[in-house]
Design a protein around this motif. Structure first.
Motif, PDB file in Angstrom:
ATOM      1  N   GLY A 112     -19.408 -42.884   6.334  1.00 46.74           N
ATOM      2  CA  GLY A 112     -20.838 -42.996   6.082  1.00 46.74           C
ATOM      3  C   GLY A 112     -21.555 -43.797   7.151  1.00 46.74           C
ATOM      4  O   GLY A 112     -22.674 -43.449   7.563  1.00 46.74           O
ATOM      5  N   PHE A 121     -14.889 -38.118   4.894  1.00 44.69           N
ATOM      6  CA  PHE A 121     -16.248 -37.668   4.576  1.00 44.69           C
ATOM      7  C   PHE A 121     -16.490 -37.808   3.080  1.00 44.69           C
ATOM      8  O   PHE A 121     -15.785 -37.219   2.265  1.00 44.69           O
ATOM      9  N   SER A 122     -17.476 -38.602   2.738  1.00 48.24           N
ATOM     10  CA  SER A 122     -17.889 -38.781   1.347  1.00 48.24           C
ATOM     11  C   SER A 122     -19.376 -38.473   1.264  1.00 48.24           C
ATOM     12  O   SER A 122     -20.184 -39.114   1.956  1.00 48.24           O
ATOM     13  N   MET A 123     -19.749 -37.507   0.443  1.00 46.69           N
ATOM     14  CA  MET A 123     -21.150 -37.117   0.343  1.00 46.69           C
ATOM     15  C   MET A 123     -22.019 -38.295  -0.100  1.00 46.69           C
ATOM     16  O   MET A 123     -23.113 -38.507   0.422  1.00 46.69           O
ATOM     17  N   ALA A 124     -21.526 -39.065  -1.073  1.00 47.54           N
ATOM     18  CA  ALA A 124     -22.301 -40.210  -1.544  1.00 47.54           C
ATOM     19  C   ALA A 124     -22.541 -41.212  -0.414  1.00 47.54           C
ATOM     20  O   ALA A 124     -23.651 -41.743  -0.257  1.00 47.54           O
ATOM     21  N   VAL A 153     -22.439 -40.657   2.924  1.00 41.32           N
ATOM     22  CA  VAL A 153     -23.280 -40.086   3.975  1.00 41.32           C
ATOM     23  C   VAL A 153     -24.743 -40.054   3.549  1.00 41.32           C
ATOM     24  O   VAL A 153     -25.642 -40.480   4.289  1.00 41.32           O
ATOM     25  N   VAL A 154     -25.015 -39.556   2.351  1.00 37.96           N
ATOM     26  CA  VAL A 154     -26.404 -39.485   1.871  1.00 37.96           C
ATOM     27  C   VAL A 154     -26.989 -40.884   1.743  1.00 37.96           C
ATOM     28  O   VAL A 154     -28.131 -41.139   2.159  1.00 37.96           O
ATOM     29  N   SER A 195     -20.854 -38.882  -7.166  1.00 39.62           N
ATOM     30  CA  SER A 195     -21.625 -39.154  -5.947  1.00 39.62           C
ATOM     31  C   SER A 195     -23.077 -39.471  -6.269  1.00 39.62           C
ATOM     32  O   SER A 195     -23.661 -40.420  -5.730  1.00 39.62           O
TER      33      SER A 195
END
Length: 467
Positions: free
Chosen positions: A125, A255-258, A260-261, A421
């Motif tokens: 992230g 890679f973690s969507m939470a 990164v966002v 997430s």
């Protein structure tokens, strides 16, 4: 006030002026002292939230030392990006970079209780969010309209409110100690209280470097008291290496969507903070407005410094506001001074024993310091909100954003049925509050602002009278 022996008034307002080294070196060290504690604290907090690093017997203790070490090293590197610059990167102004507090409320839910294994997703992230942050440099001037003091002040206030709980927990004995008989003991609060008392005394009654370094001196006094009470353990200092280099992908990459966002959204907040700091430096040090080129370069350096820091296991960087105030106080605008400070940070980051010594600071001592620092974050947000015209429209925006943001942070179980997430992002408190404030500020008709808050104040007063 500026010292005439350093240079003429015209020279002191010039970022490219280099004062005599006998003056420049102490001024550079002063910049390091002003930001040192705030720079290493986020690493300790994140390690504590993840559940590793505390106690000399912890197998992951060296990882916390490494993260502290990288916090110093890459704060220095990012500061060089700003003060020296290359290509479009850097404002070429005396901007001091350091590890950002703003991201802590996002990072804690991502790592809490997961140990060192959670660091891979966190660093993913940091890297991607840093690259996104750098890209904001191309459009930062065009999106400032969506981030008025109502939004930025609310976000900064929310950051502070999200952190004050951590300060109290640390002062009482630390997150690992919750539920133990020692948690909240008189001894713990006596040590934390000594830091607070000394910090306040120096801040208000001392002058010069003592006042600037009030928190650092307060921590030193608390540390000495803790040592006298047998709370300090030097066992790991002897085992730490003398010199160690940064290690690429030290914690890995995931890679973690939470993550990164969360980091990409918080990049907006950090970018706006940097814009404010650049403007503060040029106004306070040179008596002029910042140019678009300086603002863009500063944002590029912010993001690139964060992305590179993530590669080597460090946390996001941003400009440090306390150093902006230091420039206004000293009147020395020289970027050479800040460059000297950056070199000191880099040298400290290459010596693990420095990180090991920092790690011996009892959590109660740190708690006293962060209570002051996090409280100042809240105060800074409220100060920003003082520039808002408090009409009915703005009060409604603030009320809804604060209620939902703070409420979800205080009661995360209310979102237990959401995907993990989304829940992590929503319960941070900051992101929902910021998004709600931005959206409402853009869509609510400006005509509502004509309605005075006097009507609302009268309504509340009427209820009070009836009560």
């Amino acid at each position: 006030m500026a010292d005439a022996s350093i240079g003429t008034p015209e020279q002191l307002r010039d970022p490219n002026y280099t004062p005599p080294l006998v003056k420049a070196v102490p001024l550079g060290i002063q910049h390091v002292l002003a930001m040192f504690v705030s720079n290493v604290t986020p690493a300790i907090i994140v390690c504590g939230a993840a559940g590793f690093g505390f106690g000399s017997n912890s197998p992951d203790f060296p990882e916390m030392i490494y993260m502290i070490q990288m916090s110093m090293f890459f704060a220095g590197i990012a500061t060089l990006f700003q003060s020296v610059g290359f290509g479009p990167v850097g404002a070429r102004l005396p901007i001091v970079q350091g590890t950002s507090f703003a991201f802590i409320p996002i990072m804690i839910p991502l790592v809490v209780g997961k140990g060192v294994d959670a660091m891979a997703a966190l660093m993913g992230g940091v890297m991607i969010g840093g690259l996104f942050h750098a890209l904001l440099g191309t459009v930062i001037g065009k999106i400032r309209f969506a981030l008025p003091p109502l939004v930025t002040g609310l976000v900064v206030t929310m950051i502070g409110l999200a952190l004050v709980k951590v300060g109290i927990q640390y002062a009482a004995g630390g997150v690992p100690a919750i539920g133990t008989p020692e948690y909240g003991s008189l001894q713990n609060w006596m040590v934390a209280g000594s830091v607070i008392v000394v910090t306040l005394a120096l801040k208000f009654y001392a002058r010069g470097m003592l006042s600037v370094s009030a928190i650092l001196v307060g921590l030193l006094v608390g540390y000495i008291l803790a040592w006298a009470l047998g709370m300090v353990n030097f066992g790991n200092v002897g085992r730490a290496a003398v010199v160690a280099l940064p290690s690429p992908f030290h914690f890995g990459f995931e890679f973690s969507m939470a993550a990164v966002v969360g980091f990409c959204l918080m990049a907006f907040v950090s970018a706006v903070e940097t814009v404010g700091d650049v403007s503060g430096i040029t106004k306070g040090g040179a008596g002029r407005e910042a140019t678009d080129k300086e603002i863009q370069g500063a944002t590029f350096a912010d993001g690139l410094g964060t992305a590179i820091a993530g590669v080597f296991g460090a946390l996001p960087n941003t400009s440090f506001s306390q150093n902006v105030g230091l420039i206004a106080m000293t009147g020395v605008m020289s970027r050479t001074v800040v460059t000297i400070g950056a070199l000191f940070l880099i040298l400290a980051g290459l010596v693990p024993k420095v990180g090991a010594i920092i790690s011996t600071v009892p959590i109660e001592v740190l708690g006293g310091g962060v209570i002051v620092m996090f409280g100042m974050v809240v105060a800074a947000g409220i100060s920003m909100l003082s520039d808002v015209t408090w009409n009915r429209r703005n009060m409604v925006i603030f009320a809804i954003a604060l209620s939902l943001g703070l409420g979800l942070q205080l009661e995360p179980g209310a979102l237990q049925h959401l995907p993990t997430s989304v829940k992590v992002l929503a319960t941070s408190g900051i992101l929902p509050a910021a998004l709600i404030a931005i959206v409402l500020n853009l869509i609510l008709p400006a005509e509502l602002s004509d309605e005075s808050t006097e009507e609302m104040s009268g309504t509340f007063a009427g209820h009070d009278e009836k009560a």
